[in-house]
Design an enzyme around this catalytic site. Sequence first.
Site, mmCIF file in Angstrom:
data_model
loop_
_atom_site.group_PDB
_atom_site.id
_atom_site.type_symbol
_atom_site.label_atom_id
_atom_site.label_comp_id
_atom_site.label_asym_id
_atom_site.label_seq_id
_atom_site.Cartn_x
_atom_site.Cartn_y
_atom_site.Cartn_z
ATOM 1 N N CYS A 39 0.871 -1.178 0.000
ATOM 2 C CA CYS A 39 0.000 0.000 0.000
ATOM 3 C C CYS A 39 0.901 1.218 0.000
ATOM 4 O O CYS A 39 2.093 1.109 0.280
ATOM 5 C CB CYS A 39 -0.912 0.022 1.223
ATOM 6 S SG CYS A 39 -2.223 1.271 1.083
ATOM 7 N N CYS A 47 0.044 4.192 1.671
ATOM 8 C CA CYS A 47 -0.329 5.194 2.688
ATOM 9 C C CYS A 47 0.814 5.563 3.633
ATOM 10 O O CYS A 47 0.831 6.662 4.175
ATOM 11 C CB CYS A 47 -1.567 4.758 3.469
ATOM 12 S SG CYS A 47 -1.415 3.164 4.275
ATOM 13 N N CYS A 93 -3.866 6.337 0.231
ATOM 14 C CA CYS A 93 -3.304 5.069 -0.236
ATOM 15 C C CYS A 93 -2.929 5.101 -1.718
ATOM 16 O O CYS A 93 -2.955 4.061 -2.392
ATOM 17 C CB CYS A 93 -4.286 3.931 0.033
ATOM 18 S SG CYS A 93 -4.702 3.749 1.778
ATOM 19 N N LYS A 140 -12.254 -5.024 2.289
ATOM 20 C CA LYS A 140 -11.738 -4.104 3.301
ATOM 21 C C LYS A 140 -12.676 -2.910 3.422
ATOM 22 O O LYS A 140 -12.895 -2.177 2.455
ATOM 23 C CB LYS A 140 -10.336 -3.636 2.919
ATOM 24 C CG LYS A 140 -9.785 -2.582 3.863
ATOM 25 C CD LYS A 140 -8.340 -2.280 3.575
ATOM 26 C CE LYS A 140 -7.849 -1.166 4.480
ATOM 27 N NZ LYS A 140 -6.447 -0.861 4.247
ATOM 28 N N LYS A 196 -11.885 -7.620 6.422
ATOM 29 C CA LYS A 196 -11.219 -6.744 7.378
ATOM 30 C C LYS A 196 -12.059 -5.500 7.605
ATOM 31 O O LYS A 196 -12.489 -4.908 6.606
ATOM 32 C CB LYS A 196 -9.856 -6.364 6.797
ATOM 33 C CG LYS A 196 -9.104 -5.303 7.537
ATOM 34 C CD LYS A 196 -7.928 -4.865 6.737
ATOM 35 C CE LYS A 196 -7.287 -3.705 7.447
ATOM 36 N NZ LYS A 196 -6.231 -3.120 6.680
ATOM 37 N N SER A 236 -6.270 -3.432 14.391
ATOM 38 C CA SER A 236 -5.688 -2.792 15.565
ATOM 39 C C SER A 236 -6.745 -2.310 16.557
ATOM 40 O O SER A 236 -6.590 -2.494 17.766
ATOM 41 C CB SER A 236 -4.805 -1.628 15.120
ATOM 42 O OG SER A 236 -5.542 -0.719 14.320
ATOM 43 N N TYR A 292 -2.542 -9.286 16.197
ATOM 44 C CA TYR A 292 -1.390 -8.790 16.936
ATOM 45 C C TYR A 292 -1.041 -9.712 18.100
ATOM 46 O O TYR A 292 0.036 -9.588 18.684
ATOM 47 C CB TYR A 292 -1.661 -7.348 17.407
ATOM 48 C CG TYR A 292 -1.832 -6.434 16.213
ATOM 49 C CD1 TYR A 292 -0.721 -5.974 15.516
ATOM 50 C CD2 TYR A 292 -3.108 -6.095 15.719
ATOM 51 C CE1 TYR A 292 -0.866 -5.189 14.382
ATOM 52 C CE2 TYR A 292 -3.257 -5.313 14.581
ATOM 53 C CZ TYR A 292 -2.129 -4.864 13.915
ATOM 54 O OH TYR A 292 -2.267 -4.108 12.781
HETATM 55 C C1 PBG Z 1 -3.249 0.250 4.732
HETATM 56 C C2 PBG Z 1 -3.735 -0.622 5.832
HETATM 57 C C3 PBG Z 1 -4.551 -0.350 6.956
HETATM 58 C C4 PBG Z 1 -4.556 -1.501 7.728
HETATM 59 C C5 PBG Z 1 -3.776 -2.449 7.069
HETATM 60 N N1 PBG Z 1 -3.295 -1.890 5.890
HETATM 61 C C6 PBG Z 1 -5.223 0.854 7.469
HETATM 62 C C7 PBG Z 1 -5.940 1.808 6.694
HETATM 63 O O1 PBG Z 1 -6.595 1.503 5.701
HETATM 64 O O2 PBG Z 1 -5.852 2.947 7.106
HETATM 65 C C8 PBG Z 1 -5.247 -1.648 9.060
HETATM 66 C C9 PBG Z 1 -4.727 -2.687 9.980
HETATM 67 C C10 PBG Z 1 -5.106 -2.489 11.406
HETATM 68 O O3 PBG Z 1 -5.871 -1.590 11.792
HETATM 69 O O4 PBG Z 1 -4.635 -3.295 12.212
HETATM 70 N N2 PBG Z 1 -4.063 0.885 3.926
#
Ligand code: PBG
Length: 336
Positions: free
Chosen positions: A125, A127, A135, A202, A259, A285, A324
Site C-alpha cells: 500500500c 499510505c 493510499c 476491506k 477486514k 488494531s 497482533y
Molecule cells: C493500509 C492498511 C490499513 C490496515 C492495514 N493496511 C489501514 C488503513 O486503511 O488505514 C489496518 C490494519 C489495522 O488496523 O490493524 N491501507
Amino acid sequence: MAGGQMSFKRNHRMSLRRLRQSPLVRDLARQHRVSAEQLIQPHFVVEGLRGRETIPGLTGVHRETGDTLVRQVEKDLEGGVRKILLFGVPAAKRERDFSAGFTSAQIASLKKNFGKDLFVAVDVCLCSSTTHGHCGVMNPEGDHVENSATVAELAKAATLFAQAGADCVAPSDMMDGRVGAIREGLDAAGLERTLIMSYSAKFHSKFYGPFRVAADSAPKGGTRLKDRATYQIDPGNARDALASSLRDAEEGADILMVKPGLPYLDVLARLSSEIAKPWAVYEVSGEFAAVELMAREGLMDGPAAHVEAWTAFARAGASMIITYGARYAREWLSNV
Ligand code: PBG
C-alpha cells in the site's frame, strides 16, 4: 398408549446441557477450534528510528528498527510463530515515484536470516509512503486518488518485494484492478510462485486507529480528501464486498480477506461460503486494542476474549487469522 408416549418423551427429552457437562465432553463436541498454526503476526518496521517504540493499544507490538525486527522475529520463531505480515514505513514521504527500497531490504534481511523457516507476507500500500497519507497518487486538484497511476506503483512495489524474497504480497489499498496488475507484474518477472493475499473485502472503518499511529499512515490533510471513503468499502454494503472478492479471485488472488473481523462476521460467513478460496480475516488494531484496554481496566479476561474472537472467525469460515496476539497464542490457547 398415551402413557407409553409420555415415557418416550421423558426418556428422550432433548438436553443440550448433557454435552456441556464437563471439559472432556465439551472437547469432543466442539465444532470449531483455533490452532496457533493458523495465525499470522503483523510487524511494523520503520526507517530512521533510533530504537523501537511501543504502540498505544497494541500490547507487545512495536515500531521496530531493522535490527530489532530481526531479533523479535527470531524470538517469535523460538516460540513457534512462523508466519508474519510485514508493514514497511519509509522515512521519505513522496507524492509519486515511491521507493520500495527500505521495505525490500527488510524482506531480504529476514529471508537471509530465516529462509524457509519463516513465511513472509508483505503489505502493499502507499499510505505509509505518501506526504498526505492517502493510499495512492492524488490528482493535481487533490480531491481524488488516481486509480491507474496508483495501480502502476503498487504493481512495481509488489514485484520488488517478491524479488526481495517475500512469499506473499498483500495489497490493502482498495484500488480497482490492482490484483490483476500485480499478478501480471509477478508473471513478467518470472515469480509465478508468489502468493497474492488480497484485502478484497476491506471496509471503511474506524477500527484502524492504532494502526495508523504505528504505520504513520493517517490521512494528514493537505488534500481535499479527508478520509478513505472513496476507495474502501462502505460499512453498509456487503454486496460490494462480494463483488470485489469475486473480482480479485478472478484477477489471480490466492487468498481473500475480510477486514475488520468482528464487525464484519456476517460478510466473512457469507463470502467464505460463496467463494471457494482460503479466507483470511484481520483482527485489526482497533479490535485488538479494545480488548486490551478493557482487560487493563479489569473489565474483561483479555486472552480469553481474544481466543473467543478467533474462534468466531474460524466458525465464520476463516482459515487464517491476522492478529497482533499471534505471538501469545500458544499460551492463550492452552489456558481456555
Ligand atoms: C493500509 C492498511 C490499513 C490496515 C492495514 N493496511 C489501514 C488503513 O486503511 O488505514 C489496518 C490494519 C489495522 O488496523 O490493524 N491501507
